[in-house]
Design an enzyme around this catalytic site. Structure first.
Site, PDB file in Angstrom:
ATOM      1  CB  SER A 154      -0.960  -0.024   1.189  1.00  0.00           C
ATOM      2  OG  SER A 154      -1.920   0.995   1.071  1.00  0.00           O
ATOM      3  CG  ASP A 308      -2.538  -0.346  -2.670  1.00  0.00           C
ATOM      4  OD1 ASP A 308      -2.314   0.802  -2.239  1.00  0.00           O
ATOM      5  OD2 ASP A 308      -3.244  -1.174  -2.064  1.00  0.00           O
ATOM      6  CG  ASP A 310      -5.524   1.056  -0.798  1.00  0.00           C
ATOM      7  OD1 ASP A 310      -4.664   1.956  -0.938  1.00  0.00           O
ATOM      8  OD2 ASP A 310      -5.456   0.177   0.084  1.00  0.00           O
TER       9      ASP A 310
END
Length: 582
Positions: A154, A308, A310
């Site tokens: 992440s 990533d 998100d």
């Protein structure tokens, strides 16, 4: 590192197992160097424990050792995961989705994961190259898979990589599955891992899934007319060297936005993240290049996704025309307000809708929901808990949005993890709506504070790396439980919550049970003046986190913002003193 002879001996014993022929020469050399080094700090940190599933799955610094991300730890985790999947779905031809982001070794880890699953007779849909985390979540449900893995750390610093394990609902694993997987992983030795893949069971996926996912993202749209009237909204976007680089501009265009600019230096795929200190949208520094381009192009807003894709970050112009970074709590507030207010206005609310926030996220969201008669739910930190609320209410209530203070939001139900492509498209719609009404995002934020109450939220991270750090963090939580504060910043604590014991204690000493799906090592204190403080050890990084929220009822309009922010900063300092965090 304290000179704990027993611990060092234990770590040396574990390390020697990594000198066997089961491990490649490079790994054996690295381990031998640690064993030979008189300073045992690195050895102990690399071998004192096994990497565990936290709020984000498996995550750690890359290198040799049981407490490191490497192909052997990834291999044993995957073999254990495969064993658990086959036990959970006996007699079924199981399938999984495997993806990765831009991090160093990401492709190698993902291909290794695919090989191991396929060697165990599990069909693998392997993304052809890096893809956003939410697209992996979407693909699991879309393809009817039993599980999935995304190789990502992440927003962590460049030396990290990670492994997010997903279940058949597209959400990160929860109990009993996470415990069951760990039990299986703990049984696995390196010699049990089936590294030789079955290529016939590995199916590459890519463009068609991108198309289906982008079509699904449109479900998050509230009002297309407002976008069409403001299709020239001037947008600057950065993927921070990661997976949003293709998907997010495509998604924005599919919604009708036509004036999209990208930060060229950060469109380059690079796991070393050369243009930022850390690829974390929570850090203002990461937005510098975007703001520079935004100034040059006179943009309406600057947006970014983390590696990533998100999480998202938003920068808009304040009432002085300067760039203002919208923090994670404010982002969550704006999403919640816009979804509720505009679905209500358009007659899209039927009375069974709900929104979700995590317990450490601002209470202003609860006020927005209550005032508009929409149900809201509190859950633990980590998006898997928001996904859990969606899952348990499926078929009974309609999820319309949920998020957390760490820059993550999910505005629809096609995905079960944080989703920056959908959230970025929706924040651009909100900016278009604001423009349609002669306002900026900043003006909208001030309006929300004026109607629902002002709060300032500050997160304090106390970092304590290594084994001694882990012990210190553990002791801090013990001390807070045994000797809790009675006031914070001069305001008396009137309610204390202990999510490990699942109890709430009021000022009179009355104890009630907390209704939560599991226990969690979190403490919360609520004060007379509206202050909320939460404390929890991080599940993915070597730190303990303090979440402070302070109120100021004197806020009436945007003219009060600076004064209230300064007063809140003073209050935060007083609370830090109460907690010995200076």
């Amino acid at each position: 590192m304290e000179n704990n002879a027993a611990l060092i001996a234990q770590c040396e014993e574990r390390a020697k197992q990594w000198l066997s022929p089961s491990f490649d020469e490079e790994t054996r050399k690295a381990v031998q160097a640690m064993l030979d080094n008189p300073d045992k700090t690195e050895l102990v940190d690399a071998f004192y424990r096994d990497l565990e599933f936290g709020t984000g799955g498996l995550r750690g610094i890359m290198g040799a050792g049981t407490n490191r991300m490497n192909k052997y730890i990834v291999g044993m985790a995957t073999q254990g995961f495969a064993n658990y999947i086959l036990k959970a779905f006996p007699g079924k031809q199981c399938s999984v989705v495997v993806g990765h982001d831009c991090r160093n070794n990401g492709r190698m880890f993902a291909e290794s994961v695919a090989d191991i699953f396929s060697a165990n007779g599990i069909k693998v849909y392997l993304f052809e190259s890096l893809r956003p985390t939410p697209e992996i979540s979407y693909a699991i449900r879309h393809l009817g898979c039993q599980a999935g893995v995304n190789v990502t750390a992440s927003h962590n610093p460049r030396e990290y990589n990670g492994y997010k394990a997903y279940w058949d609902d597209g959400a990160q694993v929860l109990r009993p599955h996470d415990v069951g997987i760990i039990e299986e992983v703990n049984k696995v030795t390196i010699d049990d891992v089936k590294f030789e893949g079955n290529k016939e069971l590995i199916i590459p996926i890519g463009g068609e899934m991108d198309w289906d996912y982008i079509q699904a993202v449109k479900q998050a749209m509230v009002d297309q007319d407002v976008i069409l009237r403001n299709k020239d909204l001037n947008i600057v976007y950065s993927p921070m060297h990661g997976t949003g680089r293709v998907i997010i501009p495509m998604a924005l265009r599919s919604w009708g936005f036509q004036n999209i600019h990208v930060v060229p230096e950060q469109m380059v795929i690079d796991g070393n993240f050369p243009t930022v200190v850390s690829p974390n949208p929570e850090n203002a520094e990461a937005m510098t290049l975007g703001m520079k381009l935004g100034t040059k192009l006179n943009a309406d807003l600057v947006i970014a996704s983390d590696p990533d894709a998100d999480r998202l970050a938003i920068v808009c112009r304040n009432n002085k025309g300067e760039w203002e970074i919208i923090n994670g709590n404010q982002t969550c507030m704006m999403f919640s307000w816009y979804i509720i207010a505009n679905k209500k206005k358009l007659g899209q609310l039927k009375g069974n809708e709900f929104i979700v926030k995590t317990i450490v996220t601002t209470e202003v969201i609860a006020e927005i929901a209550k005032k508009n008669e929409v149900e809201y739910m509190d859950c633990y930190t980590g998006f898997k808990w928001i996904a859990n609320e969606i899952r348990v209410n499926e078929g009974k209530k309609k999820y319309i949005g949920g998020g957390e203070e760490s820059f993550g939001f999910l505005p629809y139900d096609a995905v079960r993890d944080k989703d920056s492509p959908a959230a970025i498209c929706l924040i651009c719609e909100i900016a278009a709506w604001a423009k349609d009404n002669g306002k900026t995002l900043y003006d909208l934020l001030m309006d929300i504070y004026a109607e629902y109450g002002f709060s300032r939220e500050v997160t304090i991270n106390v970092v304590r790396p290594g084994k001694t750090g882990a012990d210190e963090i553990k002791q801090m939580m013990v001390d807070f439980r045994n000797n809790p504060p009675t006031d914070l910043g001069g305001s008396k604590i009137v309610l204390s919550k202990d999510f490990q014991l699942l109890t709430a204690t009021d000022a009179a000493g009355n104890v009630t049970k907390l209704d939560m799906p599991a226990t969690s090592n979190v403490l919360q204190w609520f004060c007379e003046d509206g202050t909320k403080v939460s404390v929890r050890p991080s599940g993915t990084e070597p730190k303990i986190k303090f979440y402070l929220e302070v109120k100021d009822p004197s806020f009436k309009s945007g003219a009060d913002y600076e004064r209230c922010m300064n007063a809140a900063a003073e209050k935060v300092e007083a609370i830090k003193k109460s907690l010995n965090l200076e």
